[in-house]
Write a protein that holds these residues in place. Structure first.
Motif, PDB file in Angstrom:
ATOM      1  N   ALA A   2     -30.023 -48.765  -7.267  1.00 22.85           N
ATOM      2  CA  ALA A   2     -30.339 -50.026  -7.922  1.00 22.85           C
ATOM      3  C   ALA A   2     -29.068 -50.851  -8.130  1.00 22.85           C
ATOM      4  CB  ALA A   2     -31.015 -49.762  -9.263  1.00 22.85           C
ATOM      5  N   ASP A   3     -29.245 -52.090  -8.514  1.00 22.22           N
ATOM      6  CA  ASP A   3     -28.104 -52.974  -8.782  1.00 22.22           C
ATOM      7  C   ASP A   3     -27.342 -52.572 -10.041  1.00 22.22           C
ATOM      8  OD1 ASP A   3     -28.878 -54.388  -6.554  1.00 22.22           O
ATOM      9  OD2 ASP A   3     -29.752 -56.061  -7.668  1.00 22.22           O
ATOM     10  N   TYR A   4     -28.029 -51.850 -10.942  1.00 21.08           N
ATOM     11  CA  TYR A   4     -27.424 -51.446 -12.213  1.00 21.08           C
ATOM     12  C   TYR A   4     -27.748 -49.991 -12.501  1.00 21.08           C
ATOM     13  CZ  TYR A   4     -26.960 -56.471 -12.916  1.00 21.08           C
ATOM     14  OH  TYR A   4     -26.633 -57.795 -12.771  1.00 21.08           O
ATOM     15  N   GLN A   5     -26.905 -49.373 -13.346  1.00 15.27           N
ATOM     16  CA  GLN A   5     -27.136 -47.997 -13.783  1.00 15.27           C
ATOM     17  C   GLN A   5     -26.966 -47.938 -15.293  1.00 15.27           C
ATOM     18  OE1 GLN A   5     -24.409 -45.056 -12.267  1.00 15.27           O
ATOM     19  NE2 GLN A   5     -25.767 -43.387 -12.818  1.00 15.27           N
ATOM     20  N   LEU A   6     -27.858 -47.194 -15.939  1.00 14.34           N
ATOM     21  CA  LEU A   6     -27.765 -47.017 -17.383  1.00 14.34           C
ATOM     22  C   LEU A   6     -26.569 -46.143 -17.738  1.00 14.34           C
ATOM     23  CD1 LEU A   6     -31.552 -46.395 -18.163  1.00 14.34           C
ATOM     24  CD2 LEU A   6     -30.266 -48.539 -18.356  1.00 14.34           C
ATOM     25  N   THR A   7     -26.102 -46.277 -18.974  1.00 22.77           N
ATOM     26  CA  THR A   7     -25.024 -45.437 -19.487  1.00 22.77           C
ATOM     27  C   THR A   7     -25.590 -44.529 -20.570  1.00 22.77           C
ATOM     28  OG1 THR A   7     -24.385 -47.098 -21.118  1.00 22.77           O
ATOM     29  CG2 THR A   7     -23.274 -47.191 -18.975  1.00 22.77           C
ATOM     30  N   ALA A   8     -24.742 -43.726 -21.172  1.00 26.37           N
ATOM     31  CA  ALA A   8     -25.192 -42.768 -22.189  1.00 26.37           C
ATOM     32  C   ALA A   8     -25.778 -43.466 -23.413  1.00 26.37           C
ATOM     33  CB  ALA A   8     -24.041 -41.863 -22.605  1.00 26.37           C
ATOM     34  N   THR A   9     -25.379 -44.704 -23.667  1.00 28.52           N
ATOM     35  CA  THR A   9     -25.913 -45.457 -24.801  1.00 28.52           C
ATOM     36  C   THR A   9     -26.410 -46.802 -24.303  1.00 28.52           C
ATOM     37  OG1 THR A   9     -23.867 -46.615 -25.363  1.00 28.52           O
ATOM     38  CG2 THR A   9     -24.164 -44.394 -26.288  1.00 28.52           C
ATOM     39  N   ASP A  10     -27.035 -47.558 -25.182  1.00 29.94           N
ATOM     40  CA  ASP A  10     -27.488 -48.895 -24.788  1.00 29.94           C
ATOM     41  C   ASP A  10     -26.411 -49.957 -25.042  1.00 29.94           C
ATOM     42  OD1 ASP A  10     -27.585 -49.011 -27.539  1.00 29.94           O
ATOM     43  OD2 ASP A  10     -29.583 -49.890 -27.639  1.00 29.94           O
ATOM     44  N   ALA A  11     -25.176 -49.531 -25.255  1.00 26.07           N
ATOM     45  CA  ALA A  11     -24.084 -50.464 -25.514  1.00 26.07           C
ATOM     46  C   ALA A  11     -23.605 -51.159 -24.238  1.00 26.07           C
ATOM     47  CB  ALA A  11     -22.913 -49.734 -26.174  1.00 26.07           C
ATOM     48  N   GLY A  41     -38.320 -57.649 -12.644  1.00 27.57           N
ATOM     49  CA  GLY A  41     -38.881 -56.390 -12.148  1.00 27.57           C
ATOM     50  C   GLY A  41     -37.853 -55.358 -11.731  1.00 27.57           C
ATOM     51  N   GLY A  42     -36.568 -55.636 -11.939  1.00 26.38           N
ATOM     52  CA  GLY A  42     -35.531 -54.670 -11.588  1.00 26.38           C
ATOM     53  C   GLY A  42     -35.620 -53.416 -12.447  1.00 26.38           C
ATOM     54  N   ALA A  43     -35.305 -52.288 -11.862  1.00 27.44           N
ATOM     55  CA  ALA A  43     -35.299 -51.010 -12.583  1.00 27.44           C
ATOM     56  C   ALA A  43     -33.945 -50.348 -12.352  1.00 27.44           C
ATOM     57  CB  ALA A  43     -36.416 -50.107 -12.092  1.00 27.44           C
ATOM     58  N   PRO A  44     -33.154 -50.159 -13.422  1.00 26.99           N
ATOM     59  CA  PRO A  44     -31.836 -49.553 -13.255  1.00 26.99           C
ATOM     60  C   PRO A  44     -31.928 -48.070 -12.930  1.00 26.99           C
ATOM     61  CG  PRO A  44     -32.300 -49.878 -15.580  1.00 26.99           C
ATOM     62  CD  PRO A  44     -33.433 -50.503 -14.815  1.00 26.99           C
ATOM     63  N   ASP A  45     -30.891 -47.575 -12.268  1.00 26.54           N
ATOM     64  CA  ASP A  45     -30.787 -46.134 -12.042  1.00 26.54           C
ATOM     65  C   ASP A  45     -30.567 -45.447 -13.386  1.00 26.54           C
ATOM     66  OD1 ASP A  45     -31.034 -46.308  -9.267  1.00 26.54           O
ATOM     67  OD2 ASP A  45     -28.868 -46.455  -8.957  1.00 26.54           O
ATOM     68  N   PRO A  46     -31.049 -44.220 -13.547  1.00 26.96           N
ATOM     69  CA  PRO A  46     -30.862 -43.518 -14.820  1.00 26.96           C
ATOM     70  C   PRO A  46     -29.405 -43.111 -15.028  1.00 26.96           C
ATOM     71  CG  PRO A  46     -31.881 -42.066 -13.221  1.00 26.96           C
ATOM     72  CD  PRO A  46     -31.792 -43.420 -12.574  1.00 26.96           C
ATOM     73  N   TYR A  47     -29.080 -42.798 -16.261  1.00 19.80           N
ATOM     74  CA  TYR A  47     -27.754 -42.295 -16.612  1.00 19.80           C
ATOM     75  C   TYR A  47     -27.542 -40.944 -15.949  1.00 19.80           C
ATOM     76  CZ  TYR A  47     -24.169 -40.019 -19.458  1.00 19.80           C
ATOM     77  OH  TYR A  47     -23.060 -39.331 -19.878  1.00 19.80           O
ATOM     78  N   GLN A  48     -26.366 -40.751 -15.382  1.00 21.12           N
ATOM     79  CA  GLN A  48     -26.001 -39.478 -14.769  1.00 21.12           C
ATOM     80  C   GLN A  48     -24.813 -38.906 -15.539  1.00 21.12           C
ATOM     81  OE1 GLN A  48     -27.537 -37.911 -12.157  1.00 21.12           O
ATOM     82  NE2 GLN A  48     -29.053 -39.524 -12.220  1.00 21.12           N
ATOM     83  N   PRO A  49     -25.030 -37.868 -16.336  1.00 19.91           N
ATOM     84  CA  PRO A  49     -23.897 -37.294 -17.066  1.00 19.91           C
ATOM     85  C   PRO A  49     -22.875 -36.716 -16.098  1.00 19.91           C
ATOM     86  CG  PRO A  49     -25.847 -35.936 -17.340  1.00 19.91           C
ATOM     87  CD  PRO A  49     -26.267 -37.149 -16.563  1.00 19.91           C
ATOM     88  N   PRO A  50     -21.602 -36.759 -16.470  1.00 24.23           N
ATOM     89  CA  PRO A  50     -20.579 -36.193 -15.593  1.00 24.23           C
ATOM     90  C   PRO A  50     -20.748 -34.684 -15.443  1.00 24.23           C
ATOM     91  CG  PRO A  50     -19.633 -36.844 -17.700  1.00 24.23           C
ATOM     92  CD  PRO A  50     -21.052 -37.298 -17.698  1.00 24.23           C
TER      93      PRO A  50
END
Length: 69
Positions: A2-11, A41-50
């Protein structure tokens, strides 16, 4: 991807094309662009922990080696 990826928080989110961190700030033009992308309608990629390789080993052996797989 996706164009964006989530992080561990919503910050913040990560813009994947350049790995830019986009802060959750309504005054930030990149955040406004991200919100418009979501509304369209974009859906970001989920957070991937290191991954920490040390957590996947014991006495120098990986879990796969210990289990014999």
């Amino acid at each position: 991807m996706a164009d964006y990826q989530l992080t561990a928080t919503d910050a913040a989110v990560i813009r994947t094309r350049d790995n830019a961190g986009i802060p959750n700030d309504p005054g930030n033009r990149d955040w406004v662009e991200y919100q418009a992308w979501l509304e369209a309608g974009g859906a970001p990629d989920p957070y991937q922990p290191p991954i920490n390789p040390e957590l996947d080993s014991f006495a120098g052996k990986t879990i796969a080696q210990i289990l014999g797989v």
